[in-house]
Design a protein around this motif. Structure first.
Motif, PDB file in Angstrom:
ATOM      1  N   SER A  37      38.969  15.599 -17.393  1.00 22.82           N
ATOM      2  CA  SER A  37      39.673  15.151 -16.185  1.00 22.82           C
ATOM      3  C   SER A  37      40.974  14.481 -16.604  1.00 22.82           C
ATOM      4  N   PRO A  38      42.026  14.609 -15.803  1.00 19.24           N
ATOM      5  CA  PRO A  38      43.287  13.931 -16.143  1.00 19.24           C
ATOM      6  C   PRO A  38      43.250  12.426 -15.900  1.00 19.24           C
ATOM      7  N   ILE A  39      42.203  11.928 -15.238  1.00 19.64           N
ATOM      8  CA  ILE A  39      42.130  10.501 -14.904  1.00 19.64           C
ATOM      9  C   ILE A  39      41.705   9.706 -16.132  1.00 19.64           C
ATOM     10  N   GLU A  40      42.438   8.627 -16.427  1.00 25.19           N
ATOM     11  CA  GLU A  40      42.184   7.828 -17.625  1.00 25.19           C
ATOM     12  C   GLU A  40      41.323   6.616 -17.278  1.00 25.19           C
ATOM     13  N   ASP A  41      40.109   6.862 -16.850  1.00 23.17           N
ATOM     14  CA  ASP A  41      39.269   5.746 -16.416  1.00 23.17           C
ATOM     15  C   ASP A  41      37.801   6.184 -16.416  1.00 23.17           C
ATOM     16  N   HIS A  42      36.899   5.195 -16.445  1.00 22.43           N
ATOM     17  CA  HIS A  42      35.453   5.378 -16.264  1.00 22.43           C
ATOM     18  C   HIS A  42      34.882   6.381 -17.273  1.00 22.43           C
ATOM     19  N   PHE A  43      34.951   6.014 -18.549  1.00 18.45           N
ATOM     20  CA  PHE A  43      34.426   6.877 -19.606  1.00 18.45           C
ATOM     21  C   PHE A  43      32.979   6.547 -19.970  1.00 18.45           C
ATOM     22  N   GLY A  44      32.434   5.414 -19.437  1.00 22.19           N
ATOM     23  CA  GLY A  44      31.064   5.046 -19.804  1.00 22.19           C
ATOM     24  C   GLY A  44      30.976   4.835 -21.293  1.00 22.19           C
ATOM     25  N   SER A  45      30.046   5.555 -21.949  1.00 23.71           N
ATOM     26  CA  SER A  45      30.095   5.746 -23.393  1.00 23.71           C
ATOM     27  C   SER A  45      29.275   4.806 -24.250  1.00 23.71           C
TER      28      SER A  45
END
Length: 369
Positions: free
Chosen positions: A144-152
């Protein structure tokens, strides 16, 4: 359960130290604590894993993995880690690390014009300077192009299955879409293959790695000692931070229900309106914004034995929860005057905290009385 009925406050007697300054004391409900700064100068440290000799593997968000000694000596960045990567996130040791020296990492991978959470593993060299033979074992689909909410976060259960948390990438509806890994808890074997008993392994059109779904952004995973049960913590939108015990195939509701509302003010139905979905076992409104978590099993703080400890970001606190089985019975917030990204227990039974700062620190809790 409404957490505000159980919340308590604890006074910080003195401000936290910086590197090179004397240790300070905290008074809490059940223990007096000495807080030491083990190391400083880390750029937004995120993940922490203890090597068998007590040294620490620490990730820094800008894409570095280092070894930090108990005395605070910081190694140069370990070579041959995954590249390219825009962020390093969690780190964990293989259950058989003493035999195979395998280290697992999660990170943010550029792919196809977007970004995605990825996980891989490599063999830590005997010199501790390189991560040999790194291989990717999981790639979140799609990018996704969105740079947020990667969890991980990463967690191994007693059966040596590996859980990897992913976020919804700020695309809320994706958490309900079983054709994606977004907003899911993933379960794989140590080599990344899919366990035969995963809940959706035989369902067409569903990602077979999925264990549970309807999650917003899980940044806390911890296995409960004695039971071997995995607990997970995730961020709510504006309010609604949650603790769950994810069951195979469970739908945890996001964004259909939440104890918080959308950041633009739109109201989200509350979990009791959808009894077909699984509600959290505990939640916070307003948010405490917690990240890493661990169960305390050491002898240094006997009054905390079996408690669940959470690293608070916006709340700038260490949050201590008392439990009765799967029920939260009490909460204490220990102010820290810093964003706390992670909390972990060392082999010495002491607690180690990472501060989320440009000049991030490793703090150590020792008994003070």
């Amino acid at each position: 359960m409404r957490s505000i009925l159980l919340a308590t406050a604890t006074l910080v007697v003195t401000s936290l130290p910086v590197a090179g300054q004397p240790a300070q004391r905290l008074r809490t409900e059940k223990a007096e604590i000495i807080v030491e700064t083990v190391a400083g100068g880390l750029n937004h440290p995120w993940g922490l894993a203890f090597l068998p000799d007590g040294r620490m593997l620490v990730t820094e968000k800008p894409g570095r993995l280092r070894i930090v000694s108990a005395e605070g000596e910081i190694s140069p960045p370990i070579a041959k880690t995954p590249q390219p990567s825009i962020q390093f996130l969690d780190v964990a040791l293989d259950p058989n690390f003493s035999e195979n020296q395998l280290v697992y990492l999660t990170y943010v991978e550029p792919r196809g014009g977007g970004l995605a959470t990825a996980a891989g593993r490599g063999r830590l060299s005997t010199t501790g300077t390189t991560l040999e033979g790194f291989e990717v074992i999981f790639r979140q689909q799609p990018a996704s192009p969105i740079e947020d909410h990667f969890g991980s976060r990463l967690a191994f259960t007693p059966d040596s299955k590996l859980f990897i948390s992913t976020g919804d990438r700020d695309e809320p509806d994706s958490a309900q879409d079983l054709s994606t890994h977004m907003g899911k808890l993933v379960r794989v074997n140590r080599d990344g293959s899919v366990p035969a008993d995963n809940p959706f392994v035989h369902r067409a059109g569903v990602r077979p790695e999925i264990w549970s779904y309807g999650h917003r952004n899980i940044e806390g995973l911890a296995v409960q000692p004695g039971t071997g049960v995995l607990w997970a913590g995730e961020f709510g939108p504006t309010g609604g931070d949650e603790i769950n015990i994810p069951k195979p195939g469970g739908n945890y509701g996001w964004p259909l229900v939440s104890w918080g509302d959308h950041t633009d003010g739109r109201v989200i139905p509350r979990p009791p309106t959808r009894p077909d979905l699984t509600d959290a076992i505990y939640h916070w409104t307003p948010s405490v914004s917690f990240s890493g978590m661990t169960f305390y099993t050491g002898a240094a703080f006997p009054a905390w034995h079996g408690n669940l400890l959470l690293a608070g970001l916006a709340s700038q606190a260490l949050i201590r929860l008392t439990l009765a089985g799967a029920r939260v019975t009490g909460e204490e917030r220990i102010p820290m005057d810093a964003r706390i990204r992670h909390v972990a227990q060392g082999q010495d039974g002491l607690l180690y905290l990472l501060t989320d700062e440009d000049q991030g620190r490793i703090l150590r809790f020792k008994p003070g009385g």
